[in-house]
Design a protein around this motif. Structure first.
Motif, PDB file in Angstrom:
ATOM      1  N   TYR A 163      15.721  34.162  33.265  1.00 25.53           N
ATOM      2  CA  TYR A 163      15.814  34.048  34.715  1.00 25.53           C
ATOM      3  C   TYR A 163      16.999  33.157  35.057  1.00 25.53           C
ATOM      4  CZ  TYR A 163      14.538  33.149  39.567  1.00 25.53           C
ATOM      5  OH  TYR A 163      14.553  33.061  40.932  1.00 25.53           O
ATOM      6  N   PHE A 164      17.726  33.543  36.098  1.00 19.17           N
ATOM      7  CA  PHE A 164      18.869  32.788  36.582  1.00 19.17           C
ATOM      8  C   PHE A 164      18.792  32.717  38.089  1.00 19.17           C
ATOM      9  CE2 PHE A 164      23.122  32.841  38.476  1.00 19.17           C
ATOM     10  CZ  PHE A 164      23.671  31.702  37.905  1.00 19.17           C
ATOM     11  N   ASP A 165      18.998  31.523  38.646  1.00 20.97           N
ATOM     12  CA  ASP A 165      19.031  31.362  40.090  1.00 20.97           C
ATOM     13  C   ASP A 165      20.246  30.516  40.449  1.00 20.97           C
ATOM     14  OD1 ASP A 165      18.783  30.653  42.763  1.00 20.97           O
ATOM     15  OD2 ASP A 165      16.635  30.329  42.665  1.00 20.97           O
ATOM     16  N   GLY A 166      21.223  31.152  41.047  1.00 17.29           N
ATOM     17  CA  GLY A 166      22.423  30.452  41.480  1.00 17.29           C
ATOM     18  C   GLY A 166      22.631  30.528  42.972  1.00 17.29           C
ATOM     19  N   PHE A 167      21.561  30.781  43.694  1.00 20.65           N
ATOM     20  CA  PHE A 167      21.691  31.024  45.126  1.00 20.65           C
ATOM     21  C   PHE A 167      21.693  29.769  45.982  1.00 20.65           C
ATOM     22  CE2 PHE A 167      19.863  34.923  43.357  1.00 20.65           C
ATOM     23  CZ  PHE A 167      20.916  35.771  43.646  1.00 20.65           C
ATOM     24  N   ASN A 168      21.091  28.690  45.513  1.00 18.48           N
ATOM     25  CA  ASN A 168      21.057  27.463  46.291  1.00 18.48           C
ATOM     26  C   ASN A 168      22.368  26.713  46.068  1.00 18.48           C
ATOM     27  OD1 ASN A 168      20.662  24.676  47.027  1.00 18.48           O
ATOM     28  ND2 ASN A 168      18.488  25.148  47.205  1.00 18.48           N
ATOM     29  N   LYS A 169      23.208  26.677  47.066  1.00 18.94           N
ATOM     30  CA  LYS A 169      24.539  26.084  46.917  1.00 18.94           C
ATOM     31  C   LYS A 169      24.527  24.559  46.888  1.00 18.94           C
ATOM     32  CE  LYS A 169      26.282  30.058  46.596  1.00 18.94           C
ATOM     33  NZ  LYS A 169      26.342  30.603  45.274  1.00 18.94           N
ATOM     34  N   ALA A 170      23.394  23.935  47.189  1.00 20.53           N
ATOM     35  CA  ALA A 170      23.304  22.478  47.128  1.00 20.53           C
ATOM     36  C   ALA A 170      23.087  21.999  45.697  1.00 20.53           C
ATOM     37  CB  ALA A 170      22.165  21.979  48.018  1.00 20.53           C
ATOM     38  N   LEU A 171      22.688  22.905  44.810  1.00 15.94           N
ATOM     39  CA  LEU A 171      22.368  22.537  43.438  1.00 15.94           C
ATOM     40  C   LEU A 171      23.125  23.420  42.460  1.00 15.94           C
ATOM     41  CD1 LEU A 171      18.486  22.409  43.835  1.00 15.94           C
ATOM     42  CD2 LEU A 171      20.041  20.462  43.856  1.00 15.94           C
ATOM     43  N   ALA A 172      23.285  22.943  41.248  1.00 17.88           N
ATOM     44  CA  ALA A 172      23.843  23.783  40.185  1.00 17.88           C
ATOM     45  C   ALA A 172      22.839  24.898  39.886  1.00 17.88           C
ATOM     46  CB  ALA A 172      24.091  22.939  38.928  1.00 17.88           C
ATOM     47  N   PRO A 173      23.306  26.004  39.332  1.00 21.84           N
ATOM     48  CA  PRO A 173      22.391  27.111  39.018  1.00 21.84           C
ATOM     49  C   PRO A 173      21.281  26.696  38.045  1.00 21.84           C
ATOM     50  CG  PRO A 173      24.669  27.826  38.884  1.00 21.84           C
ATOM     51  CD  PRO A 173      24.702  26.333  39.034  1.00 21.84           C
ATOM     52  N   LEU A 174      20.153  27.350  38.198  1.00 21.33           N
ATOM     53  CA  LEU A 174      19.000  27.109  37.332  1.00 21.33           C
ATOM     54  C   LEU A 174      18.921  28.232  36.304  1.00 21.33           C
ATOM     55  CD1 LEU A 174      16.284  25.489  36.883  1.00 21.33           C
ATOM     56  CD2 LEU A 174      15.232  27.395  38.089  1.00 21.33           C
ATOM     57  N   HIS A 175      18.657  27.856  35.061  1.00 15.59           N
ATOM     58  CA  HIS A 175      18.486  28.802  33.963  1.00 15.59           C
ATOM     59  C   HIS A 175      17.093  28.592  33.374  1.00 15.59           C
ATOM     60  CE1 HIS A 175      22.813  28.331  34.373  1.00 15.59           C
ATOM     61  NE2 HIS A 175      22.964  29.480  33.746  1.00 15.59           N
ATOM     62  N   ILE A 176      16.324  29.663  33.231  1.00 17.82           N
ATOM     63  CA  ILE A 176      15.021  29.588  32.582  1.00 17.82           C
ATOM     64  C   ILE A 176      15.091  30.431  31.314  1.00 17.82           C
ATOM     65  CG2 ILE A 176      12.554  30.101  32.739  1.00 17.82           C
ATOM     66  CD1 ILE A 176      12.750  29.620  35.756  1.00 17.82           C
ATOM     67  N   TYR A 177      14.675  29.820  30.222  1.00 15.30           N
ATOM     68  CA  TYR A 177      14.687  30.463  28.907  1.00 15.30           C
ATOM     69  C   TYR A 177      13.257  30.583  28.396  1.00 15.30           C
ATOM     70  CZ  TYR A 177      19.596  28.974  28.903  1.00 15.30           C
ATOM     71  OH  TYR A 177      20.907  28.767  29.222  1.00 15.30           O
ATOM     72  N   GLU A 178      13.032  31.647  27.638  1.00 13.28           N
ATOM     73  CA  GLU A 178      11.738  31.846  26.990  1.00 13.28           C
ATOM     74  C   GLU A 178      11.965  31.913  25.483  1.00 13.28           C
ATOM     75  OE1 GLU A 178       7.778  34.676  27.269  1.00 13.28           O
ATOM     76  OE2 GLU A 178       9.604  35.309  28.289  1.00 13.28           O
ATOM     77  N   LYS A 179      11.044  31.326  24.747  1.00 10.92           N
ATOM     78  CA  LYS A 179      11.163  31.340  23.279  1.00 10.92           C
ATOM     79  C   LYS A 179      10.836  32.736  22.791  1.00 10.92           C
ATOM     80  CE  LYS A 179      10.893  28.178  19.694  1.00 10.92           C
ATOM     81  NZ  LYS A 179      10.579  26.806  19.423  1.00 10.92           N
ATOM     82  N   ILE A 180      11.752  33.328  22.028  1.00 10.74           N
ATOM     83  CA  ILE A 180      11.531  34.673  21.523  1.00 10.74           C
ATOM     84  C   ILE A 180      11.289  34.696  20.022  1.00 10.74           C
ATOM     85  CG2 ILE A 180      12.735  35.890  23.374  1.00 10.74           C
ATOM     86  CD1 ILE A 180      15.189  35.993  21.461  1.00 10.74           C
ATOM     87  N   ARG A 181      11.653  33.603  19.359  1.00 11.80           N
ATOM     88  CA  ARG A 181      11.330  33.513  17.926  1.00 11.80           C
ATOM     89  C   ARG A 181      10.945  32.084  17.605  1.00 11.80           C
ATOM     90  NH1 ARG A 181      17.122  33.479  17.575  1.00 11.80           N
ATOM     91  NH2 ARG A 181      17.780  31.706  16.314  1.00 11.80           N
ATOM     92  N   LYS A 182      10.011  31.933  16.685  1.00 12.25           N
ATOM     93  CA  LYS A 182       9.465  30.622  16.357  1.00 12.25           C
ATOM     94  C   LYS A 182      10.305  29.864  15.330  1.00 12.25           C
ATOM     95  CE  LYS A 182       5.837  31.011  18.938  1.00 12.25           C
ATOM     96  NZ  LYS A 182       5.744  30.344  20.173  1.00 12.25           N
ATOM     97  N   GLU A 183      11.060  30.586  14.522  1.00 14.75           N
ATOM     98  CA  GLU A 183      11.813  29.929  13.458  1.00 14.75           C
ATOM     99  C   GLU A 183      13.261  29.742  13.858  1.00 14.75           C
ATOM    100  OE1 GLU A 183      11.076  31.828   9.633  1.00 14.75           O
ATOM    101  OE2 GLU A 183       9.462  32.885  10.653  1.00 14.75           O
ATOM    102  N   ARG A 184      13.870  28.752  13.279  1.00 14.06           N
ATOM    103  CA  ARG A 184      15.273  28.457  13.521  1.00 14.06           C
ATOM    104  C   ARG A 184      16.151  29.250  12.610  1.00 14.06           C
ATOM    105  NH1 ARG A 184      17.715  22.462  14.118  1.00 14.06           N
ATOM    106  NH2 ARG A 184      18.991  22.993  15.846  1.00 14.06           N
TER     107      ARG A 184
END
Length: 184
Positions: A163-184
């Motif tokens: 998810y990405f939200d860059g619409f609020n010009k008062a703040l830097a864009p927001l990035h939401i990440y989801e874990k897709i793998r458990k191992e590094r």
């Protein structure tokens, strides 16, 4: 050289939760760690979804006192800590041994990375961010003017941008990440 509109991320209090709705909807029963809590308004938004636990950390003493006051009447497992993150990962781990959970469902890195860039070496900052990212079992939310280095650290630990939200010009864009793998 032009100065970034996001050299300091502030915005009004009403702007700070901008873009977090997808996580707020998933917060019920979850554990949340907020790095850079400020005054507890973001954790309070999450508290409305009835999470299992909320922990927050910030160097801003007045803000942490405000967060503690807000959460006295929330009746959920919470803890807010005053701490200078620029001490680095190893000292943080030592100072917080037994105070935090082993892992969290949601880790918030909102408007903290760019502040620490000015206070720590890149190596120390990336060790600290790697540690916080590693505490997340499910989601990371990050907001900073230059996501490049932080995005790389997050993806390296098995997260994918969902998810990405860059619409609020008062703040830097927001990035939401989801874990897709458990191992590094």
């Amino acid at each position: 050289m032009t100065r970034s509109n996001f050299s300091t991320i502030s915005g009004e209090a009403k702007d700070r939760p901008a873009g977090l709705q997808p996580l707020l909807e998933r917060a019920g029963g979850k554990s949340i760690l907020d790095i850079g809590t400020f005054n507890g308004l973001i954790p309070y938004e999450f508290a409305k979804s009835d999470p299992r636990v909320i922990h927050g950390i910030d160097f801003y003493e007045e803000g942490i006192r405000a967060a503690r006051t807000i959460f006295e009447s929330c009746y959920l497992d919470s803890g807010f800590f005053i701490y200078d993150l620029s001490f680095g990962r190893d000292r943080f781990k030592s100072d917080f041994e037994g105070k935090l959970l082993q892992s969290y469902d949601i880790v918030l890195l909102l408007a903290i990375y760019h502040k620490l860039v000015r206070q720590m070496s890149q190596k120390d900052l990336h060790e600290l961010m790697d540690y916080f990212i590693g505490l997340s079992d499910q989601y990371i939310a990050a907001r900073t003017p230059d996501m490049g280095p932080l995005d790389e650290l997050i993806r390296r630990q098995g997260f994918e941008l969902v998810y990405f939200d860059g619409f609020n010009k008062a703040l830097a864009p927001l990035h939401i990440y989801e874990k897709i793998r458990k191992e590094r």
